[in-house]
Design an enzyme around this catalytic site. Sequence first.
Site, mmCIF file in Angstrom:
data_model
loop_
_atom_site.group_PDB
_atom_site.id
_atom_site.type_symbol
_atom_site.label_atom_id
_atom_site.label_comp_id
_atom_site.label_asym_id
_atom_site.label_seq_id
_atom_site.Cartn_x
_atom_site.Cartn_y
_atom_site.Cartn_z
ATOM 1 N N ARG A 1 -9.934 7.991 11.882
ATOM 2 C CA ARG A 1 -10.130 6.973 10.836
ATOM 3 C C ARG A 1 -10.829 5.720 11.375
ATOM 4 N NH1 ARG A 1 -7.067 7.132 6.139
ATOM 5 N NH2 ARG A 1 -6.824 9.273 5.497
ATOM 6 N N ARG B 1 -10.680 0.551 6.554
ATOM 7 C CA ARG B 1 -10.452 -0.777 5.956
ATOM 8 C C ARG B 1 -10.076 -1.875 6.939
ATOM 9 N NH1 ARG B 1 -6.513 1.598 1.616
ATOM 10 N NH2 ARG B 1 -6.278 2.901 3.450
ATOM 11 N N ARG C 1 -17.676 -0.696 1.215
ATOM 12 C CA ARG C 1 -16.793 -0.037 0.249
ATOM 13 C C ARG C 1 -16.889 -0.711 -1.121
ATOM 14 N NH1 ARG C 1 -14.692 2.386 -2.712
ATOM 15 N NH2 ARG C 1 -12.644 3.329 -2.943
ATOM 16 N N ASP D 1 -14.053 13.182 3.662
ATOM 17 C CA ASP D 1 -12.609 13.330 3.488
ATOM 18 C C ASP D 1 -12.250 14.805 3.441
ATOM 19 O OD1 ASP D 1 -10.218 11.362 2.839
ATOM 20 O OD2 ASP D 1 -9.852 13.233 1.775
ATOM 21 N N TYR E 1 -1.861 19.319 -0.883
ATOM 22 C CA TYR E 1 -2.412 18.347 -1.848
ATOM 23 C C TYR E 1 -2.760 19.044 -3.163
ATOM 24 C CZ TYR E 1 -2.738 14.573 1.564
ATOM 25 O OH TYR E 1 -2.433 13.605 2.466
HETATM 26 O O1 CP3 Z 1 -11.754 9.470 10.669
HETATM 27 C C1 CP3 Z 1 -12.685 8.958 10.055
HETATM 28 O O2 CP3 Z 1 -13.000 7.739 10.144
HETATM 29 C C2 CP3 Z 1 -13.574 9.858 9.216
HETATM 30 C C3 CP3 Z 1 -13.315 9.884 7.809
HETATM 31 C C4 CP3 Z 1 -11.979 10.412 7.297
HETATM 32 C C5 CP3 Z 1 -11.366 9.900 6.128
HETATM 33 N N1 CP3 Z 1 -10.297 10.680 5.833
HETATM 34 C C6 CP3 Z 1 -11.854 8.752 5.369
HETATM 35 C C7 CP3 Z 1 -10.942 8.085 4.413
HETATM 36 C C8 CP3 Z 1 -11.193 11.481 7.742
HETATM 37 C C9 CP3 Z 1 -11.352 12.343 8.983
HETATM 38 C C10 CP3 Z 1 -10.135 11.650 6.792
HETATM 39 C C11 CP3 Z 1 -9.145 12.725 6.909
HETATM 40 C C12 CP3 Z 1 -8.050 12.764 5.933
HETATM 41 N N2 CP3 Z 1 -8.076 12.450 4.612
HETATM 42 C C13 CP3 Z 1 -6.766 13.273 6.235
HETATM 43 C C14 CP3 Z 1 -6.355 13.837 7.561
HETATM 44 C C15 CP3 Z 1 -6.019 12.763 8.536
HETATM 45 C C16 CP3 Z 1 -4.727 12.029 8.230
HETATM 46 O O3 CP3 Z 1 -4.829 10.824 7.977
HETATM 47 O O4 CP3 Z 1 -3.677 12.657 8.246
HETATM 48 C C17 CP3 Z 1 -6.004 13.206 5.060
HETATM 49 C C18 CP3 Z 1 -4.557 13.622 4.898
HETATM 50 C C19 CP3 Z 1 -6.846 12.683 4.041
HETATM 51 C C20 CP3 Z 1 -6.523 12.471 2.606
HETATM 52 C C21 CP3 Z 1 -6.617 11.036 2.264
HETATM 53 N N3 CP3 Z 1 -7.802 10.344 2.142
HETATM 54 C C22 CP3 Z 1 -5.560 10.150 1.973
HETATM 55 C C23 CP3 Z 1 -4.083 10.508 1.995
HETATM 56 C C24 CP3 Z 1 -6.137 8.917 1.655
HETATM 57 C C25 CP3 Z 1 -5.439 7.694 1.125
HETATM 58 C C26 CP3 Z 1 -4.699 6.942 2.165
HETATM 59 C C27 CP3 Z 1 -5.585 5.909 2.760
HETATM 60 O O5 CP3 Z 1 -5.597 5.805 4.010
HETATM 61 O O6 CP3 Z 1 -6.242 5.191 2.008
HETATM 62 C C28 CP3 Z 1 -7.536 9.039 1.818
HETATM 63 C C29 CP3 Z 1 -8.567 7.995 1.598
HETATM 64 C C30 CP3 Z 1 -9.480 7.720 2.742
HETATM 65 N N4 CP3 Z 1 -10.098 8.675 3.506
HETATM 66 C C31 CP3 Z 1 -9.947 6.443 3.158
HETATM 67 C C32 CP3 Z 1 -10.854 6.667 4.203
HETATM 68 C C33 CP3 Z 1 -11.649 5.636 4.947
HETATM 69 C C34 CP3 Z 1 -9.552 5.108 2.526
HETATM 70 C C35 CP3 Z 1 -10.134 5.005 1.160
HETATM 71 C C36 CP3 Z 1 -10.772 3.665 0.858
HETATM 72 O O7 CP3 Z 1 -11.486 3.109 1.697
HETATM 73 O O8 CP3 Z 1 -10.570 3.197 -0.268
#
Ligand code: CP3
Length: 345
Positions: A27, A31, A40, A77, A153
Amino acid sequence: MESKSGMALLRVLRGQRVNPPPIWMMRQAGRYLPEYRELRARAGSFLEFCYAPAMAAEATLQPIHRFGFDAAILFSDILTIPDALGRRVRFIEGEGPRLAPLIEENTWRFDDSALALRRLAPVYEAAERVRAALDPARALIGFVGGPWTVATYMLSGKGGEREGARRFAYAEPGRLDALLVLLVEMSAQHLAAQAKAGCDVLQIFESWAEMLPEPLFRRLVIEPTQALVRRVRALGVDAPIIGFPRGAGVSAGAYGTETGVDALALDHGAAVAPLRRTLPDGMPLQGNLDPELLTVGGLALENGVRAVLAAFADGPHVFNLGHGITPQADPANVAAMLRWVRGEA
Ligand code: CP3
């Protein structure tokens, strides 16, 4: 152009110990970075952002420009796959992803897999743009969610609620296994297309590998992952694959030994030395700094970094967090972590 063997991350994933270890963060585009929040705010919904190649490429490169990590991870994602299959995904601010839960539907309909892959074309275009812009000594990482994690999910319609998904796995094994077969094939195609677009390394995020009874862990995590890795190889991809079975505890040993992944990523709860003894000799490991330390900083962070370096000192190591960086993390602490890892402080 420098050869791929010049990439520290690739050398470690092929079994060499490199000192200081290559470093990136799960990640890392997110943010906690003001430039990410700015980008964003200009994007539409989160998935529109993921499907906009120029913006996704820019987000991918932001942490490289600011910190000089050894690898970029494609901004995307794990839920793009269900979305592409016609299970529309929305992200609710402060709550996370929402889908219509499959558990509540008696007949399942998914869009055709070939159509789904075409919908993911912007992800591959983003990868091409990043690879063209990224310096050749740094690796680009593509990824998918583990089949079970993505299935949870899709079944429950959101994260965190795995009891319903587990009940479904016991009660309707045929339907669940069919869903996993679909996800294995889609994920293999998605990984292969990312590799073809320029990703040097692939990671499988099995974020919900925790709290599964052993027979379920085998059926829902080990076997589908094994099938996924085999299928990716059958598609002609030789990029190293990192598996991240978050929360698997002692079962991470079986995951690392039996799935065919080239390297194992450990969460911050994993005990490195005892796990190492259950894994193939010299298997590359990635991890596992507690992400909360990037909010706390100071001496606690410095000690945490040193403890991680020491715990992984006896084999090939990729420095990373034990899970994704949180929005509360301070970018100054990320910079300090990099200096300590690289021995520049
Ligand atoms: O790692 C990176 O920087 C690459 C991009 C990436 C994102 N999500 C961007 C993202 C990666 C590799 C993921 C993987 C992901 N997504 C996982 C596996 C890793 C983990 O955290 O366990 C999972 C379970 C998800 C599903 C997901 N996406 C959730 C549960 C959420 C909401 C929670 C949160 O952190 O906001 C997301 C949204 C998400 N994916 C964001 C980002 C940057 C935030 C959204 C935003 O900016 O509004």
